[in-house]
Design a protein around this motif. Structure first.
Motif, PDB file in Angstrom:
ATOM      1  N   TRP A 222       0.751  -1.094   0.032  1.00 35.22           N
ATOM      2  CA  TRP A 222       0.023   0.011   0.005  1.00 35.22           C
ATOM      3  C   TRP A 222       0.774   1.281   0.028  1.00 35.22           C
ATOM      4  O   TRP A 222       1.851   1.178   0.730  1.00 35.22           O
ATOM      5  CB  TRP A 222      -0.865  -0.065   1.026  1.00 35.22           C
ATOM      6  N   PRO A 251      -0.038   8.276   6.958  1.00 36.18           N
ATOM      7  CA  PRO A 251      -0.503   7.201   7.714  1.00 36.18           C
ATOM      8  C   PRO A 251      -1.987   7.028   7.243  1.00 36.18           C
ATOM      9  O   PRO A 251      -2.414   8.125   7.012  1.00 36.18           O
ATOM     10  CB  PRO A 251      -0.149   7.363   9.168  1.00 36.18           C
ATOM     11  N   ILE A 252      -2.498   5.859   7.267  1.00 34.11           N
ATOM     12  CA  ILE A 252      -3.760   5.679   6.675  1.00 34.11           C
ATOM     13  C   ILE A 252      -4.588   5.340   8.197  1.00 34.11           C
ATOM     14  O   ILE A 252      -4.111   4.344   8.830  1.00 34.11           O
ATOM     15  CB  ILE A 252      -3.799   4.360   5.844  1.00 34.11           C
ATOM     16  N   PRO A 253      -5.844   5.829   8.184  1.00 36.60           N
ATOM     17  CA  PRO A 253      -6.592   5.416   9.487  1.00 36.60           C
ATOM     18  C   PRO A 253      -6.993   4.091   9.380  1.00 36.60           C
ATOM     19  O   PRO A 253      -7.239   3.631   8.216  1.00 36.60           O
ATOM     20  CB  PRO A 253      -7.850   6.505   9.312  1.00 36.60           C
ATOM     21  N   GLU A 254      -7.141   3.598  10.444  1.00 36.58           N
ATOM     22  CA  GLU A 254      -7.269   1.945  10.486  1.00 36.58           C
ATOM     23  C   GLU A 254      -8.744   1.770   9.848  1.00 36.58           C
ATOM     24  O   GLU A 254      -8.924   0.637   8.988  1.00 36.58           O
ATOM     25  CB  GLU A 254      -7.426   1.504  11.960  1.00 36.58           C
ATOM     26  N   SER A 255      -9.760   2.791  10.009  1.00 37.96           N
ATOM     27  CA  SER A 255     -11.055   2.383   9.261  1.00 37.96           C
ATOM     28  C   SER A 255     -11.107   2.484   8.043  1.00 37.96           C
ATOM     29  O   SER A 255     -11.764   1.851   7.348  1.00 37.96           O
ATOM     30  CB  SER A 255     -12.075   3.557   9.961  1.00 37.96           C
ATOM     31  N   VAL A 257      -8.133   1.706   6.134  1.00 36.42           N
ATOM     32  CA  VAL A 257      -7.479   0.426   5.565  1.00 36.42           C
ATOM     33  C   VAL A 257      -8.622  -0.528   5.659  1.00 36.42           C
ATOM     34  O   VAL A 257      -8.446  -1.238   4.686  1.00 36.42           O
ATOM     35  CB  VAL A 257      -6.573   0.056   6.927  1.00 36.42           C
ATOM     36  N   ALA A 258      -9.337  -0.781   6.759  1.00 40.46           N
ATOM     37  CA  ALA A 258     -10.643  -1.749   6.611  1.00 40.46           C
ATOM     38  C   ALA A 258     -11.325  -1.527   5.377  1.00 40.46           C
ATOM     39  O   ALA A 258     -11.871  -2.720   4.963  1.00 40.46           O
ATOM     40  CB  ALA A 258     -11.145  -2.037   8.114  1.00 40.46           C
TER      41      ALA A 258
END
Length: 319
Positions: A222, A251-255, A257-258
């Protein structure tokens, strides 16, 4: 095992991936669909539910059973002699697309990306529906051919409505190519929206943003790259002034990414380029997902190892 690359003759990014595959000692058969059937030949036979045969040109040949991955890298389309009538050319085009294209589509290999999946994902209204279902945020949007309805949508958010194309933005006009960029509607625009009735017109809420992000997903790799614009025109649509842009990894927020991972799974995509707006509060709002994204320029600007990631994914083949 061979990687089949469908690409135009002039494509520096494809050239770089071919070189990277060569460095990994992975054979490549590169061709363009416009070479079929004059320079590119095919013979395939159906046996016990599977296609066997080969593709070849004057330089190389590949057994279909030896193909481990196919990268459809924006190839040119089929071309037929002008000595054929238009009706004959149309028939030949259909048969080539359904014949050669159909045989390739049937191969149980890694596709980046499979043409059937691309055909689904090209529809942005469908993209947005799937994105929301996957937990991603999408701006309020209207698609309309009714001027009165368009005006009501725009007046609910004065000065904060944009119009954008749903498909490719370049159109040929004689020797000139015109590009339609995303733009904000002015009060003058809203006062006369008769042009909306010409076709399906897309209106979307303008999301105030700190910057945008192009998130390129290549297999398990990614690459989230922030795009900062130095002027108002590029701030509305960064494609309008590349010289005004700067880039950095974010950085990518976890939400997110999901949501992106679920989108990729739902759409059955091996790679894609997601465009996001990031608000001043840090909220990521998805604009679109491209199933054939350009990435060479981002590697050149940032050093992101996208070519290596693509070569690794193609070389590994289907999981």
């Amino acid at each position: 095992m061979t990687v089949l690359i469908l690409a135009r003759d002039f494509d520096p990014t494809a050239d770089a991936v071919v070189q990277a595959l060569a460095e990994r000692d992975i054979p490549v058969f590169r061709t363009d669909l416009q070479d079929f059937p004059r320079k590119l030949r095919m013979h395939a036979e159906l046996c016990d539910g599977s296609w066997s045969g080969s593709l070849w040109n004057q330089h190389h040949e590949v057994d279909l059973a030896e193909v481990r991955a196919i990268w459809s890298r924006n190839p040119a389309t089929y071309v037929f002699p002008e000595t054929m009538t238009r009706a004959e050319q149309d028939l030949a085009f259909r048969e080539a697309k359904l014949g050669l294209g159909g045989v390739l589509a049937s191969l149980d290999v890694l596709w980046a990306n499979h043409p059937n999946r691309c055909a689904d994902a090209i529809y942005k209204p469908y993209q947005w529906t799937v994105a929301v279902a996957c937990g991603l945020d999408v701006a309020a949007t209207a698609i309309t051919s009714d001027p009165a309805s368009a005006e009501r949508f725009a007046r609910r958010r004065p000065g904060h409505t944009i119009t954008k194309a749903l498909g490719p933005t370049g159109t040929a006009d004689g020797d000139m190519v015109k590009v339609s960029f995303t733009r904000r509607l002015t009060e003058h625009d809203v006062a006369d929206l008769r042009g909306v009735a010409v076709t399906a017109t897309t209106l979307q809420e303008f999301v105030p943003k700190a910057f945008e992000v192009r998130l390129t997903v290549i297999g398990d790799s990614w690459f989230p790259i922030a795009i900062h614009a130095a002027n108002e025109r590029a701030h509305t649509d960064w494609r309008s002034d590349p010289s005004a842009l700067t880039y950095r990894f974010v950085p990518i927020p976890e939400s997110v990414v999901a949501g992106v991972a679920e989108y990729m799974r739902h759409m059955c995509l091996a790679y894609a380029g997601f465009d996001f707006v990031v608000t001043l509060a840090g909220k990521w709002v998805m604009l679109e997902a491209n199933t054939g994204p350009q990435f060479g320029w981002l590697q050149a600007e940032t050093g992101a190892q996208m070519v290596a990631a693509m070569a690794d994914m193609l070389g590994k083949g289907k999981p």
